[in-house]
Design a protein around this motif. Structure first.
Motif, mmCIF file in Angstrom:
data_model
loop_
_atom_site.group_PDB
_atom_site.id
_atom_site.type_symbol
_atom_site.label_atom_id
_atom_site.label_comp_id
_atom_site.label_asym_id
_atom_site.label_seq_id
_atom_site.Cartn_x
_atom_site.Cartn_y
_atom_site.Cartn_z
ATOM 1 N N ARG A 159 48.596 -81.943 99.697
ATOM 2 C CA ARG A 159 50.156 -81.812 99.966
ATOM 3 C C ARG A 159 50.812 -82.967 99.116
ATOM 4 O O ARG A 159 50.580 -83.890 98.688
ATOM 5 C CB ARG A 159 50.488 -82.074 101.347
ATOM 6 C CG ARG A 159 50.173 -81.147 102.267
ATOM 7 C CD ARG A 159 50.865 -79.829 101.915
ATOM 8 N NE ARG A 159 50.450 -78.981 103.261
ATOM 9 C CZ ARG A 159 50.635 -77.511 103.147
ATOM 10 N NH1 ARG A 159 51.881 -77.180 102.188
ATOM 11 N NH2 ARG A 159 50.589 -76.692 103.971
ATOM 12 N N SER A 160 51.812 -82.283 98.247
ATOM 13 C CA SER A 160 52.681 -83.153 97.440
ATOM 14 C C SER A 160 53.493 -84.099 98.462
ATOM 15 O O SER A 160 53.931 -83.947 99.569
ATOM 16 C CB SER A 160 54.011 -82.270 96.936
ATOM 17 O OG SER A 160 54.820 -82.998 96.282
ATOM 18 N N PRO B 37 49.206 -92.152 94.868
ATOM 19 C CA PRO B 37 50.202 -91.149 95.222
ATOM 20 C C PRO B 37 50.048 -89.867 94.554
ATOM 21 O O PRO B 37 49.788 -89.884 93.292
ATOM 22 C CB PRO B 37 51.539 -91.761 95.239
ATOM 23 C CG PRO B 37 51.440 -92.497 93.998
ATOM 24 C CD PRO B 37 50.097 -93.166 94.077
ATOM 25 N N PHE B 38 50.502 -88.732 95.110
ATOM 26 C CA PHE B 38 50.297 -87.529 94.486
ATOM 27 C C PHE B 38 51.744 -86.716 94.702
ATOM 28 O O PHE B 38 52.241 -86.392 95.908
ATOM 29 C CB PHE B 38 49.337 -86.394 94.821
ATOM 30 C CG PHE B 38 48.155 -86.723 94.591
ATOM 31 C CD1 PHE B 38 47.438 -86.153 93.237
ATOM 32 C CD2 PHE B 38 47.225 -88.064 94.968
ATOM 33 C CE1 PHE B 38 46.156 -86.653 92.916
ATOM 34 C CE2 PHE B 38 46.030 -88.050 94.551
ATOM 35 C CZ PHE B 38 45.687 -87.829 93.326
ATOM 36 N N HIS C 290 45.659 -81.567 89.624
ATOM 37 C CA HIS C 290 45.249 -82.936 88.935
ATOM 38 C C HIS C 290 44.078 -83.202 88.876
ATOM 39 O O HIS C 290 43.171 -83.145 89.939
ATOM 40 C CB HIS C 290 45.916 -83.709 90.179
ATOM 41 C CG HIS C 290 47.424 -83.966 90.452
ATOM 42 N ND1 HIS C 290 48.230 -85.111 90.094
ATOM 43 C CD2 HIS C 290 48.152 -82.728 90.685
ATOM 44 C CE1 HIS C 290 49.280 -84.797 90.463
ATOM 45 N NE2 HIS C 290 49.598 -83.425 90.739
ATOM 46 N N ARG C 291 43.690 -83.578 87.482
ATOM 47 C CA ARG C 291 42.490 -83.811 87.219
ATOM 48 C C ARG C 291 42.250 -85.499 87.133
ATOM 49 O O ARG C 291 42.682 -86.014 86.413
ATOM 50 C CB ARG C 291 41.813 -83.169 85.843
ATOM 51 C CG ARG C 291 42.006 -81.553 85.823
ATOM 52 C CD ARG C 291 41.561 -80.913 84.654
ATOM 53 N NE ARG C 291 41.892 -79.504 84.775
ATOM 54 C CZ ARG C 291 40.935 -78.693 84.994
ATOM 55 N NH1 ARG C 291 39.887 -79.261 85.844
ATOM 56 N NH2 ARG C 291 41.224 -77.444 85.356
ATOM 57 N N LEU C 292 41.269 -86.016 88.151
ATOM 58 C CA LEU C 292 41.285 -87.402 88.095
ATOM 59 C C LEU C 292 39.854 -88.020 87.926
ATOM 60 O O LEU C 292 39.004 -87.585 88.392
ATOM 61 C CB LEU C 292 41.782 -87.587 89.297
ATOM 62 C CG LEU C 292 41.732 -89.071 89.811
ATOM 63 C CD1 LEU C 292 43.015 -89.808 88.997
ATOM 64 C CD2 LEU C 292 42.038 -89.217 91.404
ATOM 65 N N LEU D 59 42.154 -82.331 92.295
ATOM 66 C CA LEU D 59 43.082 -81.953 93.326
ATOM 67 C C LEU D 59 44.115 -80.599 93.146
ATOM 68 O O LEU D 59 44.690 -80.865 92.172
ATOM 69 C CB LEU D 59 43.878 -82.943 94.225
ATOM 70 C CG LEU D 59 42.772 -84.341 94.273
ATOM 71 C CD1 LEU D 59 42.718 -85.330 93.555
ATOM 72 C CD2 LEU D 59 43.023 -84.820 95.935
ATOM 73 N N ASP D 60 44.305 -79.916 93.959
ATOM 74 C CA ASP D 60 45.147 -78.845 93.927
ATOM 75 C C ASP D 60 46.386 -79.172 94.597
ATOM 76 O O ASP D 60 46.277 -79.114 96.026
ATOM 77 C CB ASP D 60 44.820 -77.563 94.268
ATOM 78 C CG ASP D 60 45.736 -76.510 94.005
ATOM 79 O OD1 ASP D 60 46.606 -76.562 93.242
ATOM 80 O OD2 ASP D 60 45.381 -75.005 94.547
ATOM 81 N N VAL D 61 47.543 -79.751 94.215
ATOM 82 C CA VAL D 61 48.683 -80.387 95.109
ATOM 83 C C VAL D 61 49.720 -79.292 94.835
ATOM 84 O O VAL D 61 50.062 -78.356 94.096
ATOM 85 C CB VAL D 61 49.285 -81.483 93.947
ATOM 86 C CG1 VAL D 61 50.436 -81.917 94.850
ATOM 87 C CG2 VAL D 61 48.346 -82.561 93.781
ATOM 88 N N THR D 62 50.095 -78.931 96.256
ATOM 89 C CA THR D 62 51.107 -77.825 96.456
ATOM 90 C C THR D 62 52.133 -78.444 97.693
ATOM 91 O O THR D 62 52.066 -79.660 98.234
ATOM 92 C CB THR D 62 50.326 -76.658 97.199
ATOM 93 O OG1 THR D 62 49.792 -77.297 98.550
ATOM 94 C CG2 THR D 62 49.221 -76.129 96.657
ATOM 95 N N ASP D 63 53.347 -77.615 97.725
ATOM 96 C CA ASP D 63 54.157 -77.848 98.633
ATOM 97 C C ASP D 63 53.673 -78.214 100.081
ATOM 98 O O ASP D 63 52.948 -77.220 100.407
ATOM 99 C CB ASP D 63 55.340 -77.203 98.649
ATOM 100 C CG ASP D 63 56.252 -77.166 97.526
ATOM 101 O OD1 ASP D 63 56.367 -78.237 96.688
ATOM 102 O OD2 ASP D 63 56.776 -75.951 96.921
#
Length: 293
Positions: free
Chosen positions: A219-220, A257-258, A264-266, A289-293
């Motif tokens: 989650r964002s 933090p995201f 996000h490729r980390l 990581l796939d960051v979404t609302d």
């Protein structure tokens, strides 16, 4: 624990050239490394600009010196990369996308790639780079002063080979999100005398390495907690690629933090040193990581 800092300074300089083609000029970017390991193979990628006659093609690139060039450097190999290829130093075997020197049609901007082995002992000698090229069927040469080459034989650059105290236990990473452990992949790890502490993995490699890693939802506004089990890590850095935005920095508090929505490729790299500040080893892991609302 004390830490050894690897400092990489890249300066863009216009080098003086000696040529029988007065309207031609090569321009190389200089790289000033510290603490290179004798006998270790490195890849140097630097900017290369050309001004001259249209249709000029390279025939060869080699090293010259008034003294005998150390055998390790004399066997250096050269390639051409695109102008957008990230510059710097890597101790990885893979060079990535490259073109052969012979027959390459010079452009205004490109990169020069040199794969070489560091001499076992310093000689502190001046070494130049020679470009052999062809214009309208005539073969010409230019000798270019490239400070980087002289640095590679310097006693200030070739590291003291005092052995570090080995780690009693190989460390392991643990990543959590809201108390839940997340999966990741170990990309590389090396320990002991055969390992170099230099930074590696440039922007393009982060994309290639993480391309097939399944993304984990985030989650964002969420946080990734990074823990190291075993020997305490002395230096922890991360490289993060979000679309075309590339960020690399030191992770000081173990929490990342995201905020930005997207993929996000980390990549995380830990380095360990003994009480004398001598390098013991490093380990790199990766996740997406796939960051979404």
């Amino acid at each position: 624990m004390r830490k050894l800092l690897f400092v990489l300074l890249i300066l863009f300089v216009v080098t003086g050239c000696r040529s029988n083609e007065p309207d031609s000029e090569f321009t190389l970017g200089n790289i000033y490394p510290l603490d290179l390991q004798p006998g270790q193979t490195y890849i140097f990628i630097t900017s290369l600009e050309w001004e001259g006659t249209e249709g000029t093609t390279l025939q060869s690139v080699d090293l010259i010196s008034e003294e005998t060039i150390p055998p390790a450097l004399a066997q250096s190999t050269f390639y051409i990369g695109t102008a957008t290829k990230s510059t710097g130093i890597s101790n990885r075997e893979e060079i990535g996308e490259k073109q052969a020197i012979e027959g390459y049609a010079m452009e205004e901007k490109q990169t020069l790639i040199m794969k070489t082995k560091i001499p076992e002992t310093p000689t502190d000698q001046a070494i130049d780079i020679r470009f052999t090229y062809e214009v309208d069927g005539e073969e010409l040469e230019q000798e270019v002063e490239w400070d980087t080459l002289s640095e590679l034989t310097g006693s200030d650059v070739i590291a003291n080979q005092q052995a570090a105290v080995p780690l009693e236990e190989k460390p392991a990473f643990q990543l959590t999100r809201d108390g839940e452990q997340l999966p990741f992949e170990v990309i590389s790890e090396c320990w002991g005398a055969e390992c170099s502490e230099e930074a590696d993995f440039i922007k393009a490699e982060v994309l290639d390495i993480t391309r097939d890693i399944a993304p984990v939802p985030m989650r964002s506004g969420g946080f990734l907690e990074v823990d190291v089990i075993g020997e305490e890590v002395d230096e922890l850095e991360y490289k993060r690629l979000v679309d075309s935005i590339f960020v690399e920095d030191t992770l000081r508090e173990g929490v990342l933090p995201f905020e930005n929505i997207g993929t996000h490729r980390l990549m995380l790299t830990g380095r360990w040193y003994d009480n004398q500040g001598l390098f013991q080893g490093k380990k790199t892991i990766a996740l997406v990581l796939d960051v979404t609302d």
